[in-house]
Design an enzyme around this catalytic site. Structure first.
Site, short mmCIF file in Angstrom:
data_model
loop_
_atom_site.label_atom_id
_atom_site.label_comp_id
_atom_site.label_asym_id
_atom_site.label_seq_id
_atom_site.Cartn_x
_atom_site.Cartn_y
_atom_site.Cartn_z
N SER A 1 0.84 -1.21 0.00
CA SER A 1 0.00 0.00 0.00
C SER A 1 0.86 1.25 0.00
CB SER A 1 -0.91 0.01 1.23
OG SER A 1 -1.81 -1.06 1.16
N LYS B 1 1.24 7.16 -6.59
CA LYS B 1 0.16 8.11 -6.92
C LYS B 1 0.61 9.55 -6.68
CE LYS B 1 -3.10 4.48 -6.35
NZ LYS B 1 -3.60 3.50 -5.39
N GLN C 1 -6.72 4.11 0.39
CA GLN C 1 -6.00 2.89 -0.04
C GLN C 1 -6.52 1.68 0.71
OE1 GLN C 1 -3.51 2.87 -2.58
NE2 GLN C 1 -3.96 0.70 -2.40
#
Ligand SMILES: NC(=O)c1ccc[n+]([C@@H]2O[C@H](COP(=O)([O-])OP(=O)(O)OC[C@H]3O[C@@H](n4cnc5c(N)ncnc54)[C@H](OP(=O)(O)O)[C@@H]3O)[C@@H](O)[C@H]2O)c1
Length: 283
Positions: free
Chosen positions: A47, A54, A98
């Site tokens: 994650s 991102k 997430q």
């Protein structure tokens, strides 16, 4: 003959160049900079790397990125409060929580707080924000020149984030869709009978080598969504493979996506595209 490799990296780069241009225009003409907020609870290594990627993508495109990292013991209430604050922040046009979340937090509650009606719209083909991974898959199919009209399309996997939405999207009466869709899962009897009929095979099972060469129709387009960690490289990086036995299947398929470098880069790019779209809609 060996299959043509569909590079998600290359397709994503092309779309990112288009997006960077749109972001610059939005800023120049309207003084708006699209902003994406990411929320990470805990420190799961996969994650962390997704959220970092991102943030980097935002930077590359000239967008704003707001990264919130919360400790694993954060309560559901605290997380919902943060999402509420982000929903009301005019600089934030997209929110990504997430997944997976720690067990004590109900994922569905948090997801409803972010995105209450998009799923219903998706069902009738009027979504404002197509879910990122399925949207990336559809772009790869269309941009690789694979005809979808009337194609036999088989999806392996029925999750809410990949299998179900991509099946619905490819079924719509629209260009780039219009496929005859079958969805397989762990209760499907004789799955190979279905996959062997597929002109387009989308695999999102989360199981390495779930699809072997004998399960693929010669010339088919194969989209491998799976990401499976199978150990570490010598430099300590995670070794990743998809759900498809790539080396064998590429000798049968017409087109195939690699892992990594296939669907993954597209997912992030579609998130950026949705954020830019949200900023435009707010205008
Ligand atoms: N590249 C990306 O951007 C991206 C994004 C999202 C997910 N992924 C990857 O895609 C994979 C799937 O993710 P997900 O969230 O959709 O997974 P998920 O929630 O675990 O769902 C997996 C689905 O596959 C089915 N399945 C599992 N093994 C199967 C088998 N041997 N034969 C037939 N069906 C089988 C399951 O059936 P049941 O419903 O019957 O259990 C389930 O519907 C994972 O590896 C994930 O890491 C990649």
């Amino acid at each position: 003959m060996t299959a043509q490799i569909i590079s998600g990296k290359d397709v994503a780069q092309g779309i990112r160049a288009e997006l960077a241009e749109e972001v610059a225009q939005l800023n120049e003409k309207h003084g708006i900079v699209p902003g994406l907020a990411t929320v990470l609870v805990g420190a799961d290594p996969a994650s962390v790397s997704y959220v970092t990627a991102k943030g980097k993508a935002c930077q590359e495109l000239g967008m704003k990125s707001f990264q919130h990292t919360l400790p694993a013991q954060t309560s559901e209430e605290e997380l919902l409060r943060l999402v509420d604050q982000l929903n009301r922040n005019p600089e934030v046009h997209g929110i990504l929580v997430q997944l997976p979340l720690p067990k004590h937090i109900a994922e569905s509650k948090v997801l409803y707080a972010v995105d209450p009606d998009n799923v219903g719209r998706l069902m009738i083909g009027e979504e404002r924000f197509p879910p990122c991974t399925p949207a990336g898959i559809q772009e790869l199919i269309v941009r690789s020149g694979t005809p979808t009209d009337g194609a036999e399309l088989v999806v392996v996997g029925r999750s809410n984030i990949v299998g179900k939405p991509i099946a619905v999207m490819m079924l719509q009466k629209k260009a780039g869709a219009n496929a005859t869709v079958t969805v397989c899962h762990t209760r499907t009897r004789n799955m190979a009978e279905h996959t062997r009929r597929a002109d387009i095979l989308i695999v999102a099972a989360g199981k390495a080598k779930a699809i072997t060469a004998d399960m693929v129709k010669p010339g088919a387009t194969v989209i491998d969504v799976g990401v499976n960690r199978i150990g570490f490289t010598e430099s300590g990086k995670a070794k990743l493979v998809g759900d498809v036995d790539f080396d064998a299947v590429k000798e049968v398929a017409g087109k195939i996506t690699p892992v990594p470098g296939g669907v993954g880069p597209m997912t992030i790019t579609m998130l950026m595209k949705n954020t830019v779209r949200a900023a435009k809609l707010r205008l």
